[in-house]
Design a protein around this motif. Sequence first.
Motif, PDB file in Angstrom:
ATOM      1  N   TYR A 277     -47.120   7.861  18.155  1.00  0.00           N
ATOM      2  CA  TYR A 277     -45.766   7.795  18.489  1.00  0.00           C
ATOM      3  C   TYR A 277     -45.731   7.928  20.147  1.00  0.00           C
ATOM      4  O   TYR A 277     -46.278   8.740  20.444  1.00  0.00           O
ATOM      5  CB  TYR A 277     -44.850   8.810  18.036  1.00  0.00           C
TER       6      TYR A 277
ATOM      7  N   ARG B 182     -42.740   7.701  22.896  1.00  0.00           N
ATOM      8  CA  ARG B 182     -41.233   8.043  22.888  1.00  0.00           C
ATOM      9  C   ARG B 182     -40.541   7.187  24.169  1.00  0.00           C
ATOM     10  O   ARG B 182     -41.152   7.507  25.190  1.00  0.00           O
ATOM     11  CB  ARG B 182     -40.837   9.233  23.124  1.00  0.00           C
TER      12      ARG B 182
ATOM     13  N   GLU C 214     -40.254  12.676  10.160  1.00  0.00           N
ATOM     14  CA  GLU C 214     -40.297  11.377   9.484  1.00  0.00           C
ATOM     15  C   GLU C 214     -39.466  11.051   8.222  1.00  0.00           C
ATOM     16  O   GLU C 214     -40.135  11.208   7.212  1.00  0.00           O
ATOM     17  CB  GLU C 214     -41.702  10.977   9.699  1.00  0.00           C
TER      18      GLU C 214
ATOM     19  N   ARG D   4     -41.132  16.616  15.712  1.00  0.00           N
ATOM     20  CA  ARG D   4     -40.775  15.254  15.067  1.00  0.00           C
ATOM     21  C   ARG D   4     -40.889  15.331  13.610  1.00  0.00           C
ATOM     22  O   ARG D   4     -41.991  15.905  13.072  1.00  0.00           O
ATOM     23  CB  ARG D   4     -42.025  14.238  15.589  1.00  0.00           C
TER      24      ARG D   4
ATOM     25  N   LEU E 217     -44.143   3.337  16.906  1.00  0.00           N
ATOM     26  CA  LEU E 217     -44.515   4.087  15.888  1.00  0.00           C
ATOM     27  C   LEU E 217     -45.915   4.045  16.044  1.00  0.00           C
ATOM     28  O   LEU E 217     -46.407   5.284  16.385  1.00  0.00           O
ATOM     29  CB  LEU E 217     -44.299   3.508  14.569  1.00  0.00           C
ATOM     30  N   GLU E 218     -46.744   3.344  16.148  1.00  0.00           N
ATOM     31  CA  GLU E 218     -48.303   3.449  16.218  1.00  0.00           C
ATOM     32  C   GLU E 218     -48.925   2.127  16.691  1.00  0.00           C
ATOM     33  O   GLU E 218     -48.270   0.877  16.387  1.00  0.00           O
ATOM     34  CB  GLU E 218     -48.836   3.814  15.100  1.00  0.00           C
TER      35      GLU E 218
END
Length: 789
Positions: free
Chosen positions: A292, A294, A549, A547, A515-516
Amino acid sequence: MSPHRGPIGPTLLVSVVAALTAWAALTSWHGFVVERGSYLGPLAVLAVLVALLGAVLRWVGAPRWVTALAQVLLGTVLVTREITGALLPLGGAGTELWHAVETSLDSARQYAAPISASVPPVWPLLVVLGALFIVLVDIIACTYHRVPIAGLVLLAVYSVPSGLLDTGPGWGSFAAAAAGFLVLLHLESRDHLLRWGRTVGPEDDTLWRHGNPLREAMRAGAGRIGVTATALALVVPTFVPVLAVDVLDLGTGSGDGDIRIRKPIADMRRDLERGRDVPLIRISTDDPAPSYLRVSVLNRYTGDEWSSGDRDVASNDVADGALPRPQGLSPDVPTTTYDYDVSITDAFDSTWLPTQFPAAAVDAEGDWRFDPTTMDFLAADNGLTTQGLDYTMTGIDPDYGTDGRFFGDPQPNDVPPELLRVPGTVPPIVRNLADSVTEPARDDYERALLLQRWFRQDGGFTYDLRRAPDGTGNETLATFLARDGRVGYCEQYASAMAVMARTLGIPARVAVGFLEPTEIDAGVWEYSSHDLHAWPELYFAGAGWVRFEPTPSGRVEDVPAYSRVPVAGSGVDPTDLPSSSSQAPSGGTTTVGPNQRPSAKPRPERDTGADGAGQDQGIPTPVLIGGGISLLVLLLAAGALGGPRAVRRRDRQHRLASGDPDQAWAELRATARDLGIPWTDGRSPREVSTVLVDHLADPTTDPDRRPERPRTGPEVAPDATDALDRLVRRVEHARYARPGAVATLERADTSLSTDAALVVASLEAGVTPRARRRATWVPRSVWQALLRR
């Protein structure tokens, strides 16, 4: 009430020019929609009808506030008719109108300009705002004769697309509006001049009696103001920055260009819907599995949307190295740090700086500042963005374990109250589901785990960007959580879990970022536009902001280890349970053991705000308030028009029929005050009469044939002059003569009431029709008497 002597043409001309000018200025908004006729057509009809109504009311001499109120009501009726098909925004029509505006706002947030007709329409919002501007221009320029101030309204109309559209408003709209504005200035200056008398010369009856409009506008003081405003309209928009929060709240961009982040939630969905995968950020790092990244944190939930809220970014909180320790993170939590070299492509245009969270250090060129409560970074300079930026950072990877020892319940003063605030308009289903889903939990940590598990496994949710509802407001939230809904994408999942956590007393917010990444070389990773994502962050004592999910595995395959801890629960869909969280489930459940009794932690109070009960049913409160205010205004208008006029008529009849000279004199005084004729208190009747005689006119002249400025004086109205003289002598005799003395008059057969009535009629004949109508409908003597009482 008699009509104006002159033709209606000049009055109508000014109204039509004002309407065309306002409509021309509104054509500058065409860049917001693909089909410009969707809003320009209705506004053209509205502009014509508002102009005609205003011209007629001004021609017959209606009070200014009555004209303005009538135009506002007409505009309301026309807008309501165009959007809902009804005439007044009351009941179901009010609800429909309010919903149409809300839908327009949501569409404006979701889609980039120009917005096509294939998505929820934005034209109702443009019609409402355009109608407001059209009515304002007519009232200010035509009714109150303040054309320079109306120029500022036109400037505001023109400046909206200048600050929001990349293509700007266009020169055609500006030229037409500027020309109309200068014509209005000419007509106003011409009207002021004609009030002093008739013009002479062969061009007496021509439209432009004193030269061309531009030269006359430049000569007038108002013209100088107008030309200055016109020049400002050309210069100011160049220096107006494109703000993250704007007037119309419209998206920006053309829909298929670079990735642009100004409003994180709305821009994220727009960029995901484009479909094209654009490389945005490349990092080189010793982190073996970066994930992640941000961009921004959204703290404030209003019931309509999530936003960044008010931010405190001090001048010394800059991205030039080491950062403060993350809020709430206990020193006992084991951590690992990783270094990142970040390169952002020119395709990513954002005023928010992508960073790791939590981070130990960030060093970026430019005035990037961080908010200590969120640790996200935003540009402090208007022209600063991420395009082509290279910078470094050090991320912190906390190891919370899986036993929950660092996840303590937050204390009351750990976070600002805004991060726990729940609007009163949040649908009951949100709170009921949150209570039902987390019923087996012993503390906030287990509540968060159960919420995440419900969204990802037990609740029957599906990730689908194409079928996802628009927005994150209350209506979307209720639809998304309902049993027949439960289809959405990361925006709805993050929003729903954050709001539900707040109803349980857990501080929560929404984060937006990536996300990735994809590994493209050894130690080199790349984030693209398809990696854009949103997730909730929850606060715990000892762990800080963490965090979670909730987005299902269709989008996110894995979740953090600390959030995979099993919790005793039923796995039963909470919608199959009674709606009240205090009732026991009807189906079979896994019972809570003796050491697993639910926590008795108190829930936060709802923020009812202006909505009171906080229910999401029935007619919206703003519609009820607006309808009540409209009815109250109509009642007050009826009372204000009819009441004073009736009182004034009664007072006149009483005074003239009394036979008392002082009462007759009082009626002359009231008449003079109502007509605006000078009357000095403290002077003798003889001194006052020397002033009044110059204002007497022939009352026998047909009212329809009287000039705008009637001739006055004793030679024009000899009978009224004699009557005034007799009235003065009667008053002097009543006040100063010895008791028993008899007044000597030239015509003993003339009664006191007849003389007084003749003088009153002569005074009324000597003023303009506007002054007479004002005295009839808004008598100053009555209002002054009420104020004295």
